[in-house]
Design an enzyme around this catalytic site. Structure first.
Site, short mmCIF file in Angstrom:
data_model
loop_
_atom_site.label_atom_id
_atom_site.label_comp_id
_atom_site.label_asym_id
_atom_site.label_seq_id
_atom_site.Cartn_x
_atom_site.Cartn_y
_atom_site.Cartn_z
N ASP A 67 0.80 -1.23 0.00
CA ASP A 67 0.00 0.00 0.00
C ASP A 67 0.83 1.28 0.00
O ASP A 67 2.06 1.25 0.20
CB ASP A 67 -0.97 0.01 1.19
CG ASP A 67 -0.38 -0.63 2.45
OD1 ASP A 67 0.86 -0.58 2.63
OD2 ASP A 67 -1.14 -1.18 3.25
N GLU A 142 -9.98 -2.06 5.21
CA GLU A 142 -10.67 -1.77 6.47
C GLU A 142 -12.01 -2.51 6.52
O GLU A 142 -12.61 -2.79 5.47
CB GLU A 142 -10.94 -0.26 6.57
CG GLU A 142 -9.70 0.62 6.47
CD GLU A 142 -8.92 0.70 7.78
OE1 GLU A 142 -8.92 -0.25 8.57
OE2 GLU A 142 -8.27 1.74 8.00
C1 F6R Z 1 1.20 -1.72 6.09
C2 F6R Z 1 -0.13 -2.32 6.16
C3 F6R Z 1 -0.92 -2.36 7.41
C4 F6R Z 1 -0.08 -2.62 8.67
C5 F6R Z 1 -0.96 -2.63 9.91
C6 F6R Z 1 -0.15 -2.85 11.17
O1 F6R Z 1 1.77 -1.86 4.82
O2 F6R Z 1 -0.59 -2.79 5.17
O3 F6R Z 1 -1.90 -3.35 7.32
O4 F6R Z 1 0.57 -3.85 8.52
O5 F6R Z 1 -1.65 -1.42 10.02
O6 F6R Z 1 0.74 -1.80 11.34
P1 F6R Z 1 1.92 -1.89 12.40
O7 F6R Z 1 2.82 -2.97 11.93
O8 F6R Z 1 2.58 -0.54 12.33
O9 F6R Z 1 1.30 -2.19 13.71
#
Ligand code: F6R
Length: 241
Positions: A67, A142
């Protein structure tokens, strides 16, 4: 689905990193699906260390990131493009032309529409790294999500904007939309390694492992994938009992 419990995020990085290195050894032209955020950082650190020490060759590896934020161009220090440069790409011998990350400025909608085709043309993703949102999002899909979705523009929900504000000076600077690989794009990966550590991910992990498959908890669709490894730390495990 296999659940692997390790002591902490460092051990997780070592484990996931080594899985990737072994896979590279077997197939130097491997196609990797990569994530940003905190979860994969220890893995990327391990991969960088390995490259320095063992010269693992990244010259034929192709990568596709999940993303990118809409409104941030590739030079923006908060963009996921810069994140990947700073956390991995600047430290291994990957070729620029083999790096694929959705764009968040210009004709990002058109770019998003061609992303899944590009992945398919590269032979599909061999190993996809995933983090997990506290609300169960994977990529930026989401809830409620569409299990058939391809790469597309997503409106981020308040909880995601708030969680990601830790990377920005203020919450007002966090983009409200992103381009993300869809659920169907992710499910096409041949192998998935989902990383989660910290107590705040325990509820989402519980849903992922034991919950009903529901568009309200996007990660639950992974129960239908044939080759998923969920790598968590002890902090999460103790809350699952
Ligand atoms: C990032 C992504 C998100 C994160 C998720 C967890 O490329 O696609 O799904 O993996 O929001 O974020 P962290 O690892 O920062 O807790």
């Amino acid at each position: 689905m296999e659940v692997i419990v390790l002591k902490n995020s460092k051990k997780i990085g070592k484990y996931v990193g080594q899985v990737i290195i072994d896979a590279i050894k077997e197939n130097p032209k491997i196609v990797l699906g990569l994530a940003t955020g905190s979860s994969p950082v220890t893995t990327y650190n391990y991969l960088i260390k390995d490259h320095k020490k063992n010269n693992t060759d990244w010259s034929e590896i192709k990568t596709f990131n999940l993303d990118e934020y809409i409104g941030l161009d590739q030079q923006n220090p908060q963009s996921y493009f810069q994140f990947m440069k700073n956390h991995l790409f600047n430290y291994v011998n990957i070729k620029d032309e083999n790096i694929n990350i959705p764009i968040g400025t210009g004709d990002y909608e058109k770019f998003a529409k061609t992303y899944d085709k590009k992945i398919a043309e590269a032979g599909g993703i061999d190993i996809q790294i995933l983090g997990l949102g506290e609300n169960g999002h994977i990529g930026f899909n989401e809830p409620p999500c569409d299990f058939n979705s391809k790469t597309q523009v997503i409106d981020l929900v308040e909880s995601t904007i708030s969680a990601n504000s830790r990377f920005f000076n203020s919450i007002d600077e966090v983009p409200k939309r992103a381009v993300s690989m869809g659920i169907d794009s992710i499910m096409k990966a041949k192998k998935i390694l989902l990383i989660a550590f910290g107590e705040n991910k325990a509820n989402a992990i519980k849903q992922l492992i034991q919950g009903e498959i529901s568009t309200n908890v996007p990660c639950t669709i992974l129960q239908k994938h044939k080759n998923v490894y969920v790598i968590i730390d002890k902090n999460i495990e103790k809350l699952l009992k």
